[in-house]
Design a protein around this motif. Structure first.
Motif, mmCIF file in Angstrom:
data_model
loop_
_atom_site.group_PDB
_atom_site.id
_atom_site.type_symbol
_atom_site.label_atom_id
_atom_site.label_comp_id
_atom_site.label_asym_id
_atom_site.label_seq_id
_atom_site.Cartn_x
_atom_site.Cartn_y
_atom_site.Cartn_z
ATOM 1 N N ILE A 1 -19.803 -7.126 -1.772
ATOM 2 C CA ILE A 1 -18.950 -6.026 -2.234
ATOM 3 C C ILE A 1 -18.015 -5.590 -1.116
ATOM 4 N N THR A 2 -16.789 -6.052 -1.214
ATOM 5 C CA THR A 2 -15.735 -5.666 -0.269
ATOM 6 C C THR A 2 -15.107 -4.362 -0.744
ATOM 7 N N ASP A 3 -14.228 -3.775 0.065
ATOM 8 C CA ASP A 3 -13.534 -2.546 -0.336
ATOM 9 C C ASP A 3 -12.754 -2.757 -1.634
ATOM 10 N N GLU A 4 -12.109 -3.911 -1.758
ATOM 11 C CA GLU A 4 -11.324 -4.217 -2.963
ATOM 12 C C GLU A 4 -12.228 -4.302 -4.202
ATOM 13 N N ILE A 5 -13.354 -4.941 -4.066
ATOM 14 C CA ILE A 5 -14.289 -5.057 -5.190
ATOM 15 C C ILE A 5 -14.863 -3.689 -5.538
ATOM 16 N N LYS A 6 -15.145 -2.854 -4.535
ATOM 17 C CA LYS A 6 -15.663 -1.505 -4.791
ATOM 18 C C LYS A 6 -14.673 -0.707 -5.641
ATOM 19 N N ILE A 7 -13.390 -0.798 -5.352
ATOM 20 C CA ILE A 7 -12.360 -0.119 -6.146
ATOM 21 C C ILE A 7 -12.410 -0.611 -7.589
ATOM 22 N N MET A 8 -12.520 -1.928 -7.757
ATOM 23 C CA MET A 8 -12.589 -2.514 -9.096
ATOM 24 C C MET A 8 -13.841 -2.031 -9.835
ATOM 25 N N LEU A 9 -14.991 -2.038 -9.160
ATOM 26 C CA LEU A 9 -16.239 -1.616 -9.802
ATOM 27 C C LEU A 9 -16.180 -0.148 -10.224
#
Length: 108
Positions: free
Chosen positions: A51-59
């Motif tokens: 879970i990268t920062d970009e994926i966290k935003i998406m989640l």
């Protein structure tokens, strides 16, 4: 029992994996359609790796879409804990007229 079922989205810190599973089971046995998280990043230690920062935003955005699909949300606030992402989800749910339930009494 067959009919119209209430839909509830679970919200809360993913460090409370066992509580999510327990509440999901309890609500399902009450005849409620439960929408939950897709993964348990905190409990499974996936932040910073999968879970990268970009994926966290998406989640976070996906979870708000899950709130859109629900009649109400149920907050897993074990020991009174509500983190920033969950606070954002509660605010979003309130703004969209969703009923909000809590695992433990909440004094916000």
């Amino acid at each position: 029992m067959v009919g119209k079922y209430k839909v509830v989205t679970l919200c809360g810190s993913t460090k409370f994996k066992e509580d999510f599973i327990k509440v999901q089971k309890e609500l399902t046995l009450q005849g409620i359609i439960v929408i939950s998280v897709g993964l348990f990043g905190h409990a499974d230690g996936e932040f910073g790796t999968i879970i990268t920062d970009e994926i966290k935003i998406m989640l976070d955005d996906i979870h708000k879409r899950k709130i859109d699909m629900a009649d109400e949300i149920f907050v897993i606030n074990k020991n009174g804990y509500i983190g920033s992402s969950t606070r954002s989800e509660i605010k979003y749910a309130k703004e969209h007229g969703k009923k909000i339930g809590y695992l433990e009494p909440n004094y916000e």
